[in-house]
Each structure stands twice: as C-alpha cells, then as structure tokens.
Enzyme design. Structure first.
Site, PDB file in Angstrom:
ATOM      1  N   HIS A 163       0.812  -1.212   0.000  1.00  0.00           N
ATOM      2  CA  HIS A 163       0.000   0.000   0.000  1.00  0.00           C
ATOM      3  C   HIS A 163       0.847   1.264   0.000  1.00  0.00           C
ATOM      4  CE1 HIS A 163      -4.384  -1.013   1.167  1.00  0.00           C
ATOM      5  NE2 HIS A 163      -3.851  -2.048   0.548  1.00  0.00           N
ATOM      6  N   GLU A 173      -6.171  -0.640  -6.413  1.00  0.00           N
ATOM      7  CA  GLU A 173      -7.122   0.170  -5.667  1.00  0.00           C
ATOM      8  C   GLU A 173      -6.769   1.634  -5.864  1.00  0.00           C
ATOM      9  OE1 GLU A 173      -6.563  -3.318  -2.387  1.00  0.00           O
ATOM     10  OE2 GLU A 173      -5.516  -1.385  -2.304  1.00  0.00           O
TER      11      GLU A 173
END
Length: 324
Positions: free
Chosen positions: A38, A107
């Site tokens: 992330h 994402e």
C-alpha cells in the site's frame, strides 16, 4: 490440512516492526506469510504504509523457512510490469525460492498517487492481463519487446533470474477476474469465502491450483478492547471490493464507514480469545475449496501476544480442519 498464514499488514506497522513480526510468525509455526503493498493506510488510525518490497527483502534475510508473498501488488499503475518482474525475480533469489507474486487490478487508494487517473474496472483487468503476460515472459528469461494496448517494453531482459520463477497469483472478485486467473495464474487469491469464485477459477483452468484466502481477527484477552480496536482500524473491511477499490484516501474510507457500529464489526470479525470462533470463521473458506488462509491480527502493537496465543492454542486447533 488447510495451510494457515500470517499477514504482514503494512498499513498498521512500520518496516522494522513488520520484519520482527514475520520472524515471530515463523517461530510460532505459521505455514506461510503474505504482505500488503500500500501507499496509504485504509484509515488514519492504522497509521503506516512503508514500501512493501523493501520490507520483503529484509524479511527474506531475517527468516529461513516461512514463504513470502505479495497480497497483492498492482503491476499496472504505480509500478510498470517490467519493474515488477525484476523485483519478483530478486525476491525469489533473496528468499531462496520462498516467494510468490500475488497480483491484482489495484485500488484507487494506492494507485492515484502517480496522477494517471483511475480507469473503469474492465480496463483495469485488461491492463492486469497484459501485465501478467509481460511479467511471465521476463521471468522466463526472454528478451522482451512489447507494444500492446496499455504497455510498451523496449528491449528488456532480467539478468538475475532464479532457477524457478516465483508462482503468480491473481486476486479475483467476479467471473471475469476468475477467467483471467484460471488461465494466467498459478494460484487464486480472494478475501471472501465465496464458493462461486473457486468454481469459476476451476472452470477456467484453475482446477488443482492453490486457493489463498484472507481473514481478519482481533485477538485480545479483553473482548471489548478487541472489538474497539477492530472498529477503529478495520471497519472498512465490510465495504466489499467494488466499493473499496474505488475510494481515493483514508478520509473517504472514514466517511464511508461513519455509521458502522462496533457491534457490526464484531458480527463479521472474530474478536477476543475464543479459539473456536476463529475456527468457525476459517471453516467457510475450507468448505468453499480454499487450500490456504492468511490471518490478519488487527493492531500493529498487538502482534506479540497474538503470536504467542496462536502458537499455543490457535494453530493446533486450526490444523484439525481438513480440506475438502
């Protein structure tokens, strides 16, 4: 038996701590480990987002046995697939064959930072399919010149290749991604125990390949504290992939989950120190056909007591669950 994994959750701990956690997971007897990749945490209360690939390199040197895996890397936006192939080959060498490359379509939370916009879901899957093709060719030792719909590769070749290329996993959420994974991947990745995903993966060529799921839990001897921590850091989890993949930042996740109550979270995530509750939460994955389940202990500061509990009580109980 279903294999039980440990999750290095980069959103909830710093890099040195993460490496210490996976060392502890290896000592506790977990069968494998996975690592999120992330640029942002889901919520500000999680508070971290170190570079996963540096963490993995350090983990490869700090551990001896436990397999490592990205869960998952998006090879289409923040990273070019040719660079992902180089990173994967290097990790496979550093870990002496213990690395698996988990890939997904990405994402918005993490990929928007490079300013390329956020395309529709079908375009993201097209990009992923093309990226997997490039990565496989490079890991096979080919000299790659590629001019596709979404990517260009000019005269690329990997000079440090492992004897065995790392297996490639693809994250799925529907029939189209299952079709891609079935023919292009070595294993399936999913975060929900949905039998239809396994069936579709098998139908499209995935029969006999590993299926890896993931389950968050919040261990604490104080159940109320476990629920409060899960609500504070993981209430986004119930949003589902179609929603979670679109939101652009922690503030968006905070807004989208402002009406989620602690009891809602406790109803979907095992909280406390009840071993049987975790066993029952893992069981749907086993029944759906998953061969591996990676557990996520919520809270970066609560890993050591969790690992001790897992070694003494949880892992022995979970190992009694037979695969179908």
């Amino acid at each position: 038996m279903v294999k039980i994994g440990y999750t290095m959750m980069t959103e909830q701990a710093g890099p040195r701590e993460l490496v210490g956690h996976v060392v502890g997971a290896e000592r506790a007897g977990f069968d494998f480990s996975v690592t999120s990749d992330h640029y942002f945490p889901w919520l500000e209360s999680q508070g971290h987002a170190p570079y996963a690939w540096s963490v993995l390199g350090a983990a490869a040197q700090a551990t001896e046995r436990i397999p490592l895996m990205t869960y998952v890397t998006c090879p289409t936006t923040r990273y070019h697939p040719a660079v992902v192939a180089q990173k994967a080959a290097t990790l496979q060498l550093l870990s002496q064959g213990r690395f698996r490359l988990g890939l997904g379509s990405g994402e918005n939370l993490n990929e928007h930072v490079v300013g390329g916009g956020w395309p529709a879901a079908h375009v993201r899957l097209e990009r992923l399919e093309e990226a997997v093709e490039i990565i496989r060719s490079l890991l096979a030792g080919e000299n790659v010149n590629h001019h596709g719909v979404h990517f260009d590769v000019e005269n690329a070749k990997l000079w440090d290749l492992p004897d065995t290329a790392p297996p490639i996993g693809v994250a799925v959420s529907g029939d189209r991604s299952c079709e891609l994974a079935g023919h292009a991947a070595d294993l399936l990745i999913a975060t929900e125990p949905r039998p239809e995903l396994v069936a579709a993966f098998d139908r499209h060529g995935g029969a006999g390949k590993p299926k890896v799921g993931q389950l968050p839990i919040s261990y604490d001897t104080d159940r109320d504290a476990a629920i409060a921590r899960a609500h504070d850091q993981f209430r986004w989890f119930g949003g589902g992939w179609p929603v979670n993949s679109e939101l652009p930042g922690p503030a968006s996740f905070a807004g989208a989950t402002q009406f989620v109550r602690p009891e809602d979270v406790a109803g979907s995530i095992p909280c406390g120190d009840d071993v049987e509750a975790v066993v029952e939460a893992v069981r749907p994955y086993v029944d759906a056909g998953f061969t591996e389940v990676a557990l996520v202990q919520i809270g970066g500061d609560h890993q050591e007591p969790y690992l001790e509990w897992a070694e003494r009580k949880l892992l022995p109980a979970l190992r009694e669950l037979p695969t179908p």
